[in-house]
Design an enzyme around this catalytic site. Structure first.
Site, PDB file in Angstrom:
ATOM      1  N   CYS A  69      50.354 -73.112   6.976  1.00 37.04           N
ATOM      2  CA  CYS A  69      51.455 -73.677   8.249  1.00 37.04           C
ATOM      3  C   CYS A  69      52.487 -72.810   7.691  1.00 37.04           C
ATOM      4  O   CYS A  69      52.599 -71.692   7.955  1.00 37.04           O
ATOM      5  CB  CYS A  69      51.760 -75.202   7.937  1.00 37.04           C
ATOM      6  SG  CYS A  69      52.478 -75.860   9.193  1.00 37.04           S
ATOM      7  N   HIS A  91      46.323 -76.873   9.342  1.00 33.65           N
ATOM      8  CA  HIS A  91      46.312 -77.554   7.843  1.00 33.65           C
ATOM      9  C   HIS A  91      44.892 -77.871   7.406  1.00 33.65           C
ATOM     10  O   HIS A  91      44.226 -78.913   7.758  1.00 33.65           O
ATOM     11  CB  HIS A  91      46.993 -78.977   7.865  1.00 33.65           C
ATOM     12  CG  HIS A  91      48.662 -78.891   7.799  1.00 33.65           C
ATOM     13  ND1 HIS A  91      49.542 -78.535   6.768  1.00 33.65           N
ATOM     14  CD2 HIS A  91      49.323 -78.699   8.933  1.00 33.65           C
ATOM     15  CE1 HIS A  91      50.776 -78.538   7.240  1.00 33.65           C
ATOM     16  NE2 HIS A  91      50.740 -78.708   8.511  1.00 33.65           N
ATOM     17  N   GLU A 118      43.738 -78.742   4.679  1.00 34.42           N
ATOM     18  CA  GLU A 118      43.759 -80.049   3.959  1.00 34.42           C
ATOM     19  C   GLU A 118      43.734 -81.394   4.666  1.00 34.42           C
ATOM     20  O   GLU A 118      43.478 -82.530   4.246  1.00 34.42           O
ATOM     21  CB  GLU A 118      45.005 -80.203   2.784  1.00 34.42           C
ATOM     22  CG  GLU A 118      46.193 -80.878   3.396  1.00 34.42           C
ATOM     23  CD  GLU A 118      46.976 -79.317   4.402  1.00 34.42           C
ATOM     24  OE1 GLU A 118      48.076 -79.614   4.646  1.00 34.42           O
ATOM     25  OE2 GLU A 118      46.476 -78.278   4.534  1.00 34.42           O
TER      26      GLU A 118
END
EC number: 4.3.2.10
Length: 216
Positions: A88, A196, A198
């Site tokens: 990001c 992202h 994650e």
């Protein structure tokens, strides 16, 4: 193998750490995931991850505030060529400049500026928040085995600004949000994702595992 996730007060640090631990475990990769604000530990790591959320200038100030961190990054990533992943705003900081409200110098690793997104479809809201598919422009090991394109997996995005790379060869993937938006960049031993990993479920875990296996 030790993976340093840089803690400079920005980023989804807990979820990023957990995602890297899970990806390593599920892929059978022996890796210590080290969340650290210590520049020396970053300098000695085998792989480096730079997360980031919020404003470009704030993230740059946060990074500069950690003693020796920018120097450790430049030495370890540029000179020693250790694998690097920016996430990001961590990816955006790889650019030359951020143009969010003010002009802020980036790390200068990827030629180009980070500018505000202006979708061609006025009905699309800024920021882009949510799931979107990615389209791979240049094959890269971090996308190995990941279904992309119109029938591919979705990645999770939260951003109002995009990296406008000067060199098309540095753009690994794009997403469509009223026009092409840079979704991933990379060259040599460094890669970055606007989305992202994650938070991107199967796509994200697969990408993280690929990063851990990657031998640039």
């Amino acid at each position: 193998m030790r993976v340093a996730i840089i803690d400079y007060g920005s980023g989804n640090l807990r979820s990023a750490t957990k995602a890297f631990e899970r990806a390593a475990h599920e892929s059978g990769i022996s890796a210590e995931i080290d969340l650290t604000c210590d520049a020396q530990r970053v300098a000695s790591a085998d792989r480096i991850v730079l997360p980031g959320v919020g404003a470009y200038a704030d993230c740059r100030r946060g990074l500069d505030a950690v003693p020796g961190m920018v120097e450790a990054l430049n030495d370890t990533v540029l000179k020693k060529a250790r694998p690097f992943l920016g996430i990001c705003v961590g990816m955006q900081l790889m650019s030359e400049r951020g143009l969010e409200k003010t002009v802020t110098n980036g790390l200068g690793w990827i030629a180009g500026d980070v500018r505000e997104m202006v979708p061609s479809d006025a009905s699309l809201k800024i920021p882009q928040i949510g799931w979107n598919r990615i389209h791979v422009k240049h094959s890269h090991p971090i996308f190995d085995g990941i279904p992309a394109g119109d029938d591919g997996l979705h990645a999770y995005f939260v951003h109002s600004y995009m990296l406008d790379a000067k060199n098309a060869s540095d753009v690994l993937a794009v997403t469509d949000y009223g026009g092409d938006v840079t979704a991933a960049v990379g060259r040599d031993n460094m890669v970055g994702t606007q989305f992202h990993p994650e938070k991107s479920q199967l796509l994200g875990l697969s990408l993280i595992a690929n990063f851990l296996k990657w031998k640039p």
